[in-house]
Each structure stands twice: as C-alpha cells, then as structure tokens.
Design a protein around this motif. Sequence first.
Motif, PDB file in Angstrom:
ATOM      1  N   GLU A   1       4.794  -2.994 -10.180  1.00 52.05           N
ATOM      2  CA  GLU A   1       6.133  -2.479  -9.891  1.00 52.05           C
ATOM      3  C   GLU A   1       7.041  -2.489 -11.117  1.00 52.05           C
ATOM      4  O   GLU A   1       7.943  -1.664 -11.218  1.00 52.05           O
ATOM      5  CB  GLU A   1       6.764  -3.265  -8.748  1.00 52.05           C
TER       6      GLU A   1
ATOM      7  N   GLU B   1       5.855   0.978 -12.745  1.00 51.10           N
ATOM      8  CA  GLU B   1       5.513   2.217 -12.031  1.00 51.10           C
ATOM      9  C   GLU B   1       6.478   3.373 -12.277  1.00 51.10           C
ATOM     10  O   GLU B   1       6.101   4.530 -12.133  1.00 51.10           O
ATOM     11  CB  GLU B   1       5.354   1.962 -10.531  1.00 51.10           C
TER      12      GLU B   1
ATOM     13  N   TYR C   1      -2.411   9.036  -2.679  1.00 49.23           N
ATOM     14  CA  TYR C   1      -1.042   9.416  -2.331  1.00 49.23           C
ATOM     15  C   TYR C   1      -0.975  10.037  -0.930  1.00 49.23           C
ATOM     16  O   TYR C   1      -0.155   9.625  -0.099  1.00 49.23           O
ATOM     17  CB  TYR C   1      -0.486  10.400  -3.369  1.00 49.23           C
TER      18      TYR C   1
ATOM     19  N   GLY D   1       5.840   5.780  -1.681  1.00 48.64           N
ATOM     20  CA  GLY D   1       5.761   6.014  -3.118  1.00 48.64           C
ATOM     21  C   GLY D   1       5.662   7.486  -3.443  1.00 48.64           C
ATOM     22  O   GLY D   1       5.470   8.337  -2.575  1.00 48.64           O
TER      23      GLY D   1
ATOM     24  N   GLU E   1       4.187   7.798  -9.393  1.00 56.07           N
ATOM     25  CA  GLU E   1       4.034   6.340  -9.423  1.00 56.07           C
ATOM     26  C   GLU E   1       2.571   5.942  -9.214  1.00 56.07           C
ATOM     27  O   GLU E   1       2.065   5.028  -9.864  1.00 56.07           O
ATOM     28  CB  GLU E   1       4.924   5.688  -8.365  1.00 56.07           C
ATOM     29  N   VAL E   2       1.907   6.638  -8.302  1.00 58.08           N
ATOM     30  CA  VAL E   2       0.484   6.364  -8.047  1.00 58.08           C
ATOM     31  C   VAL E   2      -0.322   6.658  -9.312  1.00 58.08           C
ATOM     32  O   VAL E   2      -1.106   5.824  -9.774  1.00 58.08           O
ATOM     33  CB  VAL E   2      -0.045   7.198  -6.862  1.00 58.08           C
TER      34      VAL E   2
ATOM     35  N   THR F   1       0.523   4.055 -12.196  1.00 58.45           N
ATOM     36  CA  THR F   1       0.009   2.698 -11.991  1.00 58.45           C
ATOM     37  C   THR F   1      -1.514   2.668 -12.059  1.00 58.45           C
ATOM     38  O   THR F   1      -2.092   1.741 -12.616  1.00 58.45           O
ATOM     39  CB  THR F   1       0.484   2.075 -10.657  1.00 58.45           C
TER      40      THR F   1
ATOM     41  N   SER G   1       2.375   1.071  -5.687  1.00 52.52           N
ATOM     42  CA  SER G   1       2.828   2.455  -5.859  1.00 52.52           C
ATOM     43  C   SER G   1       3.145   3.153  -4.548  1.00 52.52           C
ATOM     44  O   SER G   1       4.022   4.018  -4.510  1.00 52.52           O
ATOM     45  CB  SER G   1       1.782   3.259  -6.634  1.00 52.52           C
TER      46      SER G   1
END
Length: 194
Positions: free
Chosen positions: A35, A38, A96, A107, A111-112, A115, A160
Amino acid sequence: MTRPPLSPFTAPTRISDMFAQSAAVLARPAPSTFERFERRGGTGQALLYVLLAAAVSGVIAALFSVFHSDVTFFGQLFSRLIGIPAQFLVFTGAVYLIGRFLFGGTGRYSEVAYTFALFFVPLSIVGTLIGIVPVLGWLVQNVVIALALAFFGFLAVQSSMNLRSPVGAGVTLVLSALAYGTVGALLLGLLLGR
C-alpha cells in the motif's frame, strides 16, 4: 473519500525507484508495504518494469539457444519480449476483473499492475538467472519462485484490490490463474490452428 484520477503514466518513471520499492516489498512482505507504493506509479511504469524483466529473460534465453537445435536466437528474444508483458497484462487484468466483480474489490487496474510488477520483476529475473543451472535451476524456477510469486501475489491482491478477506484474495488469485491458463490455451490453439 474519493481518490484523484491516476494517470497510467504517473511518476516515478525511474527504474531505480522501482528497484528500491521492490526491495522494500520483498524485505517486508505485507499488504501495508504494498500500500505504501501502489499509487506511486501506474500501468505505464509497471509495463516498463516488466519489459526490463522480459529483456533480461529474452537475452539469456537467446544466448542459451545455441545449445538447443529446436529454438533460435531471435525466436527466443522476441517471444519473451512480447510474451512476458502480454502474459503479465492478462494475469493482472484477470486479478482486477475477478477481484472487482466477484468480490467487490475497490482497487484500480493501475494499482494492481504496479503492485504486481514490484515483486514479479525481481523474482522473474532471479528465476531466469538461476534457470541457467541444469536441474537445480528448473527446481528453483518451478517450485521456489512459483511459491514466492503465489505468496507475494496473495499480498498484492489484498492490497491493490482492497480485499482483506484471505478467502476473497486467495480465490481471486486462483481464479485469475485459471483464467490466465484458459486464455493461454485458447491463444496457443489459435496459433497452432487447432
């Protein structure tokens, strides 16, 4: 609280920053560590970083292609430069979509991707380098690195996609792996004309 829009090409663009973030994630594996990073990058940085891993893998595979009669230097190089980023996009896209629509994850795809890139790149480079060693390399790549990817992937899904339930995060990861395998099998079937 609403989040500001995140451009896929948000700073940092420096690979050295991403290596430092990867080192932190690998040294202190936890959703909270992911976090911290991300939102420091986006899809563009993730792909650039993954391309680095693809280039390392491609060069090593190309150099060792001289020992195999069934593969070529350029075939190994280009298949990895194209295949690794494509596989990364398919897998993180599945994480995702499954996390969001089946488990209510909140998320963003950026971000996915970011990370996952933070642990995927160093682990895949280590796996490629160790893979050079006969037998031991295969074992490390297919067992140790695979388990490490699953462990860090589980933490990255929690972070994420904001899925704190271990079951939701675990099922998201497993279903994503199945979706990835299915897409890969379909594409292979199309390429081979079957």
